[in-house]
Write an enzyme that holds these catalytic residues in place. Sequence first.
Site, PDB file in Angstrom:
ATOM      1  N   SER A  95      46.515  45.606  79.207  1.00 51.41           N
ATOM      2  CA  SER A  95      47.194  44.763  80.205  1.00 51.41           C
ATOM      3  C   SER A  95      46.461  44.756  81.538  1.00 51.41           C
ATOM      4  O   SER A  95      45.692  45.673  81.856  1.00 51.41           O
ATOM      5  CB  SER A  95      48.629  45.257  80.422  1.00 51.41           C
ATOM      6  OG  SER A  95      49.294  45.372  79.202  1.00 51.41           O
TER       7      SER A  95
HETATM    8  N1  SAH Z   1      49.805  49.250  76.291  1.00 55.69           N
HETATM    9  C1  SAH Z   1      48.516  48.855  75.764  1.00 55.69           C
HETATM   10  C2  SAH Z   1      48.364  47.357  75.624  1.00 55.69           C
HETATM   11  C3  SAH Z   1      49.080  46.905  74.459  1.00 55.69           C
HETATM   12  S1  SAH Z   1      48.782  45.334  73.781  1.00 55.69           S
HETATM   13  C4  SAH Z   1      47.384  49.434  76.574  1.00 55.69           C
HETATM   14  O1  SAH Z   1      47.634  50.079  77.606  1.00 55.69           O
HETATM   15  O2  SAH Z   1      46.242  49.255  76.163  1.00 55.69           O
HETATM   16  C5  SAH Z   1      50.220  45.359  72.742  1.00 55.69           C
HETATM   17  C6  SAH Z   1      50.137  46.281  71.560  1.00 55.69           C
HETATM   18  O3  SAH Z   1      51.387  46.206  70.894  1.00 55.69           O
HETATM   19  C7  SAH Z   1      49.071  45.912  70.546  1.00 55.69           C
HETATM   20  O4  SAH Z   1      48.214  46.997  70.336  1.00 55.69           O
HETATM   21  C8  SAH Z   1      49.888  45.589  69.295  1.00 55.69           C
HETATM   22  O5  SAH Z   1      49.251  45.962  68.089  1.00 55.69           O
HETATM   23  C9  SAH Z   1      51.143  46.412  69.518  1.00 55.69           C
HETATM   24  N2  SAH Z   1      52.326  45.975  68.748  1.00 55.69           N
HETATM   25  C10 SAH Z   1      52.719  44.726  68.396  1.00 55.69           C
HETATM   26  N3  SAH Z   1      53.851  44.779  67.667  1.00 55.69           N
HETATM   27  C11 SAH Z   1      54.184  46.093  67.547  1.00 55.69           C
HETATM   28  C12 SAH Z   1      55.237  46.786  66.903  1.00 55.69           C
HETATM   29  N4  SAH Z   1      56.177  46.174  66.174  1.00 55.69           N
HETATM   30  N5  SAH Z   1      55.263  48.139  67.007  1.00 55.69           N
HETATM   31  C13 SAH Z   1      54.307  48.815  67.693  1.00 55.69           C
HETATM   32  N6  SAH Z   1      53.272  48.213  68.317  1.00 55.69           N
HETATM   33  C14 SAH Z   1      53.221  46.867  68.243  1.00 55.69           C
END
Ligand code: SAH
Length: 250
Positions: A95
């Site tokens: 993000s």
């Molecule tokens: N917080 C992260 C950015 C995340 S991007 C950072 O600091 O880098 C969002 C993430 O959510 C992705 O890696 C995606 O794979 C995950 N995601 C999507 N659906 C999900 C679910 N049902 N459970 C867990 N993770 C999920």
Amino acid sequence: MRIARCFVLWLLVSVAWGLGAPADASAADRPAPRTPARQAERNRMLDVIRRYGMTDETVLRAMAGVPRHEFVPPAQARSAYADTPLPIGHGQTISQPYIVAEMTRLLRLTPQSRVLEIGTGSGYQAAILAEFTEHVYTVEIIEELAAEADQRLQRLGYHRVSVLHGDGWEGWPEHAPYDAIIVTCAAGQIPPPLLQQLKPGGRMVIPVGPRYAVQSLMLVEKDLDERFRSRSVMAVRFVPFVSERTGADR
Ligand code: SAH
């Protein structure tokens, strides 16, 4: 005489340097890979975040302490401190730093807070949370990302962050209830298990809305009578919250 003065000056500088070191135990046992160049870039990133209106010094200090360049692929390292989301592989993104700062601020963390993150991604947001508290639990649905983030967090000294590969829709009931829950992927609705796993008096931030479009960052508060109050904080764009079982968006 001159040599003595130089020695005193050197001593003062060394002591001042030592005083600048992190005070908390979890930060102190970390390797500290900070290079001055990267620190300068980090400071510029903080200036941008301040210009957006962030005044919470505890959040700014946490953002200053985490080496974002360690959380992005080598090809992105030059942009690591730009205030923008960056690709981390598997179609996912780390993000924008300002959004990380604002979501963290909304959680009102203390050293005692037990925090659940859904969407580990690179592990960057989890590391920021770990600057506040030792009780950080994070769930990632893509197995490779979960494994890489776990290794990265260990290597950087965030030994107390627990990473789980799984579907965050279910939360992580074993460690519930949580004082704070942060969801970093956009859901069509707030997952009921997350509402259940939030402690009375707890706070959750979650982007809610359609996939790959503008969503609302919601702040949800659970009061001591277990009633919920929610409000939209700002417009955001996050990658979708997907389901492990169906591959569909949730
Ligand atoms: N917080 C992260 C950015 C995340 S991007 C950072 O600091 O880098 C969002 C993430 O959510 C992705 O890696 C995606 O794979 C995950 N995601 C999507 N659906 C999900 C679910 N049902 N459970 C867990 N993770 C999920």
